[in-house]
Scaffold this motif. Sequence first.
Motif, PDB file in Angstrom:
ATOM      1  N   ASP A 194      -5.693  -2.951   8.593  1.00 41.75           N
ATOM      2  CA  ASP A 194      -6.086  -2.021   7.527  1.00 41.75           C
ATOM      3  C   ASP A 194      -6.635  -0.719   8.107  1.00 41.75           C
ATOM      4  N   ARG A 195      -7.440  -0.816   9.153  1.00 43.52           N
ATOM      5  CA  ARG A 195      -8.014   0.384   9.757  1.00 43.52           C
ATOM      6  C   ARG A 195      -6.952   1.207  10.496  1.00 43.52           C
ATOM      7  N   ILE A 196      -5.979   0.544  11.079  1.00 39.77           N
ATOM      8  CA  ILE A 196      -4.884   1.274  11.725  1.00 39.77           C
ATOM      9  C   ILE A 196      -4.218   2.201  10.724  1.00 39.77           C
ATOM     10  N   LYS A 197      -3.971   1.695   9.525  1.00 37.62           N
ATOM     11  CA  LYS A 197      -3.321   2.503   8.487  1.00 37.62           C
ATOM     12  C   LYS A 197      -4.222   3.634   8.003  1.00 37.62           C
ATOM     13  N   GLU A 198      -5.530   3.480   8.166  1.00 35.77           N
ATOM     14  CA  GLU A 198      -6.475   4.488   7.675  1.00 35.77           C
ATOM     15  C   GLU A 198      -6.722   5.619   8.674  1.00 35.77           C
ATOM     16  N   ILE A 199      -6.882   5.300   9.950  1.00 37.50           N
ATOM     17  CA  ILE A 199      -7.411   6.311  10.874  1.00 37.50           C
ATOM     18  C   ILE A 199      -6.578   6.606  12.106  1.00 37.50           C
ATOM     19  N   VAL A 200      -5.625   5.766  12.452  1.00 38.09           N
ATOM     20  CA  VAL A 200      -4.908   5.968  13.716  1.00 38.09           C
ATOM     21  C   VAL A 200      -3.755   6.956  13.518  1.00 38.09           C
ATOM     22  N   PRO A 201      -3.679   8.020  14.338  1.00 37.74           N
ATOM     23  CA  PRO A 201      -2.634   9.031  14.180  1.00 37.74           C
ATOM     24  C   PRO A 201      -1.266   8.556  14.666  1.00 37.74           C
ATOM     25  N   ILE A 202      -0.692   7.648  13.892  1.00 39.97           N
ATOM     26  CA  ILE A 202       0.667   7.157  14.105  1.00 39.97           C
ATOM     27  C   ILE A 202       1.377   7.252  12.762  1.00 39.97           C
ATOM     28  N   TRP A 203       2.609   7.768  12.776  1.00 39.24           N
ATOM     29  CA  TRP A 203       3.357   7.959  11.529  1.00 39.24           C
ATOM     30  C   TRP A 203       4.715   7.297  11.637  1.00 39.24           C
ATOM     31  N   LYS A 204       5.272   6.901  10.500  1.00 39.57           N
ATOM     32  CA  LYS A 204       6.596   6.296  10.545  1.00 39.57           C
ATOM     33  C   LYS A 204       7.546   6.991   9.577  1.00 39.57           C
ATOM     34  N   LYS A 205       8.796   7.002   9.998  1.00 43.22           N
ATOM     35  CA  LYS A 205       9.870   7.520   9.163  1.00 43.22           C
ATOM     36  C   LYS A 205      10.806   6.355   8.832  1.00 43.22           C
ATOM     37  N   GLU A 206      11.088   6.160   7.548  1.00 42.80           N
ATOM     38  CA  GLU A 206      12.051   5.146   7.135  1.00 42.80           C
ATOM     39  C   GLU A 206      13.421   5.791   7.023  1.00 42.80           C
ATOM     40  N   ILE A 215       6.702   8.199   5.963  1.00 43.19           N
ATOM     41  CA  ILE A 215       5.755   7.383   5.198  1.00 43.19           C
ATOM     42  C   ILE A 215       4.397   7.497   5.870  1.00 43.19           C
ATOM     43  N   GLY A 216       3.354   7.690   5.081  1.00 43.94           N
ATOM     44  CA  GLY A 216       2.017   7.820   5.663  1.00 43.94           C
ATOM     45  C   GLY A 216       1.677   9.272   5.859  1.00 43.94           C
ATOM     46  N   SER A 217       2.397   9.942   6.778  1.00 47.50           N
ATOM     47  CA  SER A 217       2.056  11.323   7.067  1.00 47.50           C
ATOM     48  C   SER A 217       2.295  12.243   5.879  1.00 47.50           C
ATOM     49  N   GLU A 218       3.183  11.850   4.970  1.00 47.79           N
ATOM     50  CA  GLU A 218       3.436  12.692   3.815  1.00 47.79           C
ATOM     51  C   GLU A 218       3.431  11.860   2.533  1.00 47.79           C
ATOM     52  N   ALA A 219       2.886  10.648   2.619  1.00 45.37           N
ATOM     53  CA  ALA A 219       2.940   9.750   1.473  1.00 45.37           C
ATOM     54  C   ALA A 219       2.239  10.325   0.253  1.00 45.37           C
ATOM     55  N   ALA A 220       1.045  10.889   0.481  1.00 46.59           N
ATOM     56  CA  ALA A 220       0.311  11.436  -0.662  1.00 46.59           C
ATOM     57  C   ALA A 220       1.063  12.611  -1.275  1.00 46.59           C
ATOM     58  N   TYR A 221       1.670  13.427  -0.423  1.00 46.29           N
ATOM     59  CA  TYR A 221       2.434  14.566  -0.929  1.00 46.29           C
ATOM     60  C   TYR A 221       3.671  14.095  -1.695  1.00 46.29           C
ATOM     61  N   GLN A 222       4.362  13.092  -1.157  1.00 45.79           N
ATOM     62  CA  GLN A 222       5.547  12.579  -1.829  1.00 45.79           C
ATOM     63  C   GLN A 222       5.190  11.999  -3.191  1.00 45.79           C
ATOM     64  N   GLU A 223       4.077  11.268  -3.239  1.00 50.89           N
ATOM     65  CA  GLU A 223       3.666  10.655  -4.500  1.00 50.89           C
ATOM     66  C   GLU A 223       3.400  11.721  -5.561  1.00 50.89           C
ATOM     67  N   LYS A 224       2.850  12.845  -5.127  1.00 45.82           N
ATOM     68  CA  LYS A 224       2.501  13.895  -6.085  1.00 45.82           C
ATOM     69  C   LYS A 224       3.684  14.781  -6.441  1.00 45.82           C
ATOM     70  N   PHE A 225       4.531  15.082  -5.413  1.00 41.61           N
ATOM     71  CA  PHE A 225       5.592  16.066  -5.635  1.00 41.61           C
ATOM     72  C   PHE A 225       7.001  15.478  -5.578  1.00 41.61           C
ATOM     73  N   GLY A 226       7.135  14.212  -5.150  1.00 35.21           N
ATOM     74  CA  GLY A 226       8.449  13.604  -5.113  1.00 35.21           C
ATOM     75  C   GLY A 226       9.363  14.168  -4.051  1.00 35.21           C
ATOM     76  N   HIS A 227       8.801  14.588  -2.912  1.00 34.02           N
ATOM     77  CA  HIS A 227       9.589  15.214  -1.851  1.00 34.02           C
ATOM     78  C   HIS A 227      10.044  14.177  -0.847  1.00 34.02           C
ATOM     79  N   SER A 228      11.226  14.361  -0.290  1.00 27.50           N
ATOM     80  CA  SER A 228      11.700  13.552   0.840  1.00 27.50           C
ATOM     81  C   SER A 228      12.649  14.406   1.656  1.00 27.50           C
TER      82      SER A 228
END
Length: 232
Positions: A194-206, A215-228
């Motif tokens: 859980d903490r890895i997902k919160e604070i560790v600077p690692i990002w993944k692309k699906e 995913i992660g690095s832009e998840a909040a932005y995607q959720e708000k704006f629907g960008h991919s």
Amino acid sequence: MRVTIRYFAVLREAAGRSAEERVLSPGTSVGDLLDRLAEDYPIVDRLRAYSRVMVNQEYVPLDHPLSDGDEFVIIPPVSGGAGPFRVVQEPIDPDEVTAAVAAPDAGAIVTFQGTVRDNARGRRVLYLEYDAYPAAAEKTLAQIGDEIRERWGIDRVAITHRIGRVEIGEPSVVIAVASPHRAEAFDACRYAIDRIKEIVPIWKKEAYEGGETWIGSEAAYQEKFGHSTSRK
């Protein structure tokens, strides 16, 4: 003064480079530099509400003054060298991670493997690609180990996270925790992922058939704006 700026994941793609050096006026703050970067790369402005900044591998506030020779990194929200906390490019051997925590006084060893699955968000996943700020990632993985030690008194923790392309069925992260009793080992292992997902600077692309999304690095932005990001 000169400051080195490093980019990762979606920010690296937007900037078209992994690093650059800028000459700044004395007294320039982290927030000032973010404003300038947002003018050059609009995605910085879109992500800044969800992001943090590291200077010399330490999280800092927006009013933190920059100094000559600093290394500046924007850390978007996140989704792991040497020693028990590692970031690697080669496939992970779970047995090696487990062996790193084994001890005669261990009544329980709990190992977690995060493996790549072939579907997500209703789409078929072809593979994952991970990017990281390796030195800072290993440092924050070690921080998680310290937090586990403070909370449960457990000092046998090992975490290895892979970067680069990871195929379906392969582990992207392996966590091993050894303790005298199983309950604490299970709890600490869950806490670590859980903490890895919160604070560790690692990002993944699906990567999907016909497209790909960070995913992660832009998840909040995607959720708000629907960008991919799509591949033609």
